[in-house]
Design an enzyme around this catalytic site. Structure first.
Site, PDB file in Angstrom:
ATOM      1  N   HIS A 152      24.180 -44.610  75.248  1.00 31.97           N
ATOM      2  CA  HIS A 152      23.041 -43.977  75.894  1.00 31.97           C
ATOM      3  C   HIS A 152      23.162 -42.466  75.763  1.00 31.97           C
ATOM      4  CE1 HIS A 152      20.451 -47.040  77.518  1.00 31.97           C
ATOM      5  NE2 HIS A 152      21.486 -47.717  78.003  1.00 31.97           N
ATOM      6  N   ASP A 164      18.045 -38.037  74.817  1.00 32.94           N
ATOM      7  CA  ASP A 164      16.838 -38.848  74.644  1.00 32.94           C
ATOM      8  C   ASP A 164      15.639 -38.040  74.180  1.00 32.94           C
ATOM      9  OD1 ASP A 164      17.869 -41.299  75.247  1.00 32.94           O
ATOM     10  OD2 ASP A 164      17.069 -41.422  77.279  1.00 32.94           O
TER      11      ASP A 164
END
Length: 392
Positions: free
Chosen positions: A133, A163
């Protein structure tokens, strides 16, 4: 749609994280973004529900819901690919190939297609198939190590660096650049966007400063990481915070003059040995007034000052109101499209669609007859949504 990308078609294979953010950026700039959703049914992932942002990140799409485990569903998507400029996907390397929707299969249908791939580690390398992540990707780039207090573990900067900044925006820039090139060459290409790469790119300035000896490779030891007294946030008398950043000497002098600081210790701005003591003195000073008092004194000056606003406060700030930085749609306050274009202005796209809302329209657009469409729906290959009813 309004915006500089009006007329550009994008096919987004539904996912979470940076790829949807790239889809939002493209939709905000006027692209016709079609999201290929999964056919509803089953328990569904709690993470999917958490990450689906129906009024902000997922805005501006049309939706077709397709069962991509069925070969007829794959053929349906490939028909859409034939009329698409850009495809974006965010699966692990090799997943779309197994589905029959990899770059080779898609570009066999459309040689000008730009195929955007969003992953954490990239399409190659020893970590390519490993789960991860945002936090993991920015850790590998050197970015996470530089953030936070030196006496605490590195502080996660939300998911903005991996992200979104190093991921979704990198992908959006990449596919638009590849589209520009394809319009000249007549050939599309694959864009390999990795969050670990993007986070490293965002650290370019720090790596450059380190090479010149102007950046120490430890947290809270540099002028941009909270170590310097002149680039930090301070608590006020009411428990709220303000930020200051007068790096340039003329702005620093204005801070001292406006705040009435005549302490000679403050004169040597760049003596890092003095920073802890000067930071303590500024902390004591800022605790003497409320945040609003400091705003009245410093806001709008060249001191390089701003109040630290909460998400509830930011949309109401006069500057953000004047700029239209935030907008409200269906009761949801959200950031407006950015950047601004003076001739091909962007407009706020519509809210995210119900899954499968546009299935019929999109199938007709690629030449399916009503009989073929009904057959696909009856077989569960395509889902049609209308007022919550899949079969109306």
């Amino acid at each position: 749609m309004a915006g500089p990308l009006a007329g550009v078609t994008v096919l987004e294979l539904a996912g979470i994280g940076p790829a949807p953010f790239a889809g939002m950026m493209l939709a905000d700039m006027g692209a016709d973004v079609v999201r290929v959703d999964r056919v509803p049914g089953g328990a569904g992932s709690a993470l999917d529900a958490l990450m689906r942002n129906d009024n902000a990140v997922d805005r501006g799409r049309r939706s077709i819901a397709v069962n991509m485990k069925d070969r007829r569903g794959i053929e349906t998507v490939l028909r859409l690919v034939e009329q698409t400029d850009i495809l974006i996907e965010g699966f692990r390397p090799g997943v779309t190939e197994k589905l029959g929707l990899g770059p080779d299969a898609c570009r066999a249908r459309n040689r000008k297609l730009v195929y955007g791939r969003m992953t954490g580690w990239g399409q190659s390398g020893p970590l390519a198939q490993a789960a991860g992540h945002d936090l993991n990707y920015i850790a590998l780039s050197g970015a996470l190590h530089a953030m936070g207090s030196k006496d605490r573990p590195p502080a996660p900067p939300l998911n903005l660096v991996g992200d979104y900044g190093g991921g979704g925006m990198l992908l959006a820039l990449g596919v638009v650049a590849a589209l520009f090139e394809a319009q000249r060459s007549g050939e599309g290409q694959v864009v390999d966007a990795a969050m670990s790469d993007g986070a490293a790119v965002l650290m370019a300035m720090m790596y450059g400063l380190k090479a010149k000896g102007f950046w120490r490779d430890e947290r809270e030891s540099n002028f941009l990481d909270g170590s310097a007294h002149f680039y930090s946030s301070y608590e006020c008398a009411d428990g709220r915070y303000v930020s200051i950043g007068p790096i340039e000497p003329q702005f620093y002098r204005q801070l001292l003059e406006t705040c009435g600081i005549d302490d000679p210790q403050f004169r040597d701005q760049w003596n890092s040995a003095e920073w802890p003591a000067l930071k303590a003195k500024l902390a004591a000073l800022f605790r003497m007034r409320t945040r609003d008092d400091w705003c009245a004194l410093l806001e709008g000056s060249d001191v390089c000052f701003a109040p630290v606003l909460s998400m509830a406060e930011a949309p109401r700030h006069p500057h953000n109101v004047a700029r239209g930085t935030f907008v409200e749609s269906q009761g949801v306050v959200q950031p407006a499209p950015a950047p601004r274009f003076d001739r091909t202005r962007s407009e706020l796209p519509s809210a995210a669609p119900v899954v499968g809302r546009d299935s019929i329209e999109l199938l007709k657009g690629v030449g399916h007859t009503e009989q073929q469409i009904e057959a696909l729906i009856d077989a569960g290959v395509v889902y049609r949504a209308d007022g919550g009813d899949a079969r109306c």
